[in-house]
Design a protein around this motif. Sequence first.
Motif, PDB file in Angstrom:
ATOM      1  N   ARG A  70       1.008  -1.323   0.237  1.00  0.00           N
ATOM      2  CA  ARG A  70      -0.202   0.250   0.057  1.00  0.00           C
ATOM      3  C   ARG A  70       0.866   1.626   0.065  1.00  0.00           C
ATOM      4  N   ARG A  71       2.104   1.284   0.563  1.00  0.00           N
ATOM      5  CA  ARG A  71       2.358   2.537   0.557  1.00  0.00           C
ATOM      6  C   ARG A  71       3.495   2.634  -0.297  1.00  0.00           C
ATOM      7  N   CYS A  72       3.760   1.352  -1.093  1.00  0.00           N
ATOM      8  CA  CYS A  72       4.944   1.602  -2.776  1.00  0.00           C
ATOM      9  C   CYS A  72       3.567   1.960  -3.431  1.00  0.00           C
ATOM     10  N   THR A  73       2.145   1.738  -3.226  1.00  0.00           N
ATOM     11  CA  THR A  73       1.342   2.427  -4.681  1.00  0.00           C
ATOM     12  C   THR A  73       1.442   4.119  -4.047  1.00  0.00           C
ATOM     13  N   ALA A  74       1.374   3.882  -3.012  1.00  0.00           N
ATOM     14  CA  ALA A  74       0.668   5.625  -2.217  1.00  0.00           C
ATOM     15  C   ALA A  74       1.980   6.544  -3.246  1.00  0.00           C
ATOM     16  N   VAL A  75       3.158   6.206  -3.401  1.00  0.00           N
ATOM     17  CA  VAL A  75       4.368   6.439  -3.333  1.00  0.00           C
ATOM     18  C   VAL A  75       4.607   7.235  -4.805  1.00  0.00           C
ATOM     19  N   LEU A  76       4.391   6.100  -5.883  1.00  0.00           N
ATOM     20  CA  LEU A  76       3.989   5.543  -7.248  1.00  0.00           C
ATOM     21  C   LEU A  76       3.085   6.421  -7.476  1.00  0.00           C
ATOM     22  N   ASN A  77       1.779   6.700  -6.904  1.00  0.00           N
ATOM     23  CA  ASN A  77       0.996   7.654  -7.418  1.00  0.00           C
ATOM     24  C   ASN A  77       0.986   9.224  -7.094  1.00  0.00           C
ATOM     25  N   ALA A  78       1.857   8.739  -6.193  1.00  0.00           N
ATOM     26  CA  ALA A  78       2.371  10.465  -5.652  1.00  0.00           C
ATOM     27  C   ALA A  78       3.552  11.020  -6.122  1.00  0.00           C
ATOM     28  N   ALA A  79       3.385  10.212  -7.323  1.00  0.00           N
ATOM     29  CA  ALA A  79       5.329  10.276  -8.595  1.00  0.00           C
ATOM     30  C   ALA A  79       6.754  10.745  -6.909  1.00  0.00           C
ATOM     31  N   GLY A  80       6.607  10.225  -6.333  1.00  0.00           N
ATOM     32  CA  GLY A  80       7.890  10.400  -5.075  1.00  0.00           C
ATOM     33  C   GLY A  80       7.296  11.590  -4.828  1.00  0.00           C
ATOM     34  N   GLY A  81       6.057  12.036  -4.742  1.00  0.00           N
ATOM     35  CA  GLY A  81       5.923  13.353  -3.392  1.00  0.00           C
ATOM     36  C   GLY A  81       5.416  12.747  -1.516  1.00  0.00           C
ATOM     37  N   HIS A  82       5.156  13.721  -1.152  1.00  0.00           N
ATOM     38  CA  HIS A  82       4.504  12.897   0.426  1.00  0.00           C
ATOM     39  C   HIS A  82       3.318  11.862   0.166  1.00  0.00           C
ATOM     40  N   THR A  83       2.979  11.490   0.848  1.00  0.00           N
ATOM     41  CA  THR A  83       1.725  10.211   1.561  1.00  0.00           C
ATOM     42  C   THR A  83       0.997  10.534   2.007  1.00  0.00           C
ATOM     43  N   ARG A  84      -0.291  10.032   2.611  1.00  0.00           N
ATOM     44  CA  ARG A  84      -1.113  10.274   4.042  1.00  0.00           C
ATOM     45  C   ARG A  84      -0.502   9.079   4.729  1.00  0.00           C
TER      46      ARG A  84
END
Length: 104
Positions: A89-103
């Motif tokens: 889930r964390r990897c997917t969130a980072v990829l979706n944020a193009a490497g930016g901050h996630t929740r």
Amino acid sequence: MTLQHDNATSHTARSVHDFLQDRNVSVLPWSAKSPDLNPIEHVWDLLDRRVRAKAIPPRNVRELAGTLVEEWGDISQQERANLVQSMRRRCTAVLNAAGGHTRY
């Protein structure tokens, strides 16, 4: 051996690169400044919250060290498993944020 680090400047210095290369240590490709992808960062957060929740907080460095060791030992197998299981889930969130901050 493969090493994972967060690409902080101190980790990517030429001297560090040469040191690792001389010892045949490969470095896992990793996004710079990506604490969401490093489970130990979430362990530190857990420890911080537990220490701050103490009815009687540590009064000095020695007490803090003792409290951290105690709390470290009290991290349950389930809490560790949750951190490992959250990585997809964390990897997917980072990829979706193009490497930016996630929740996370």
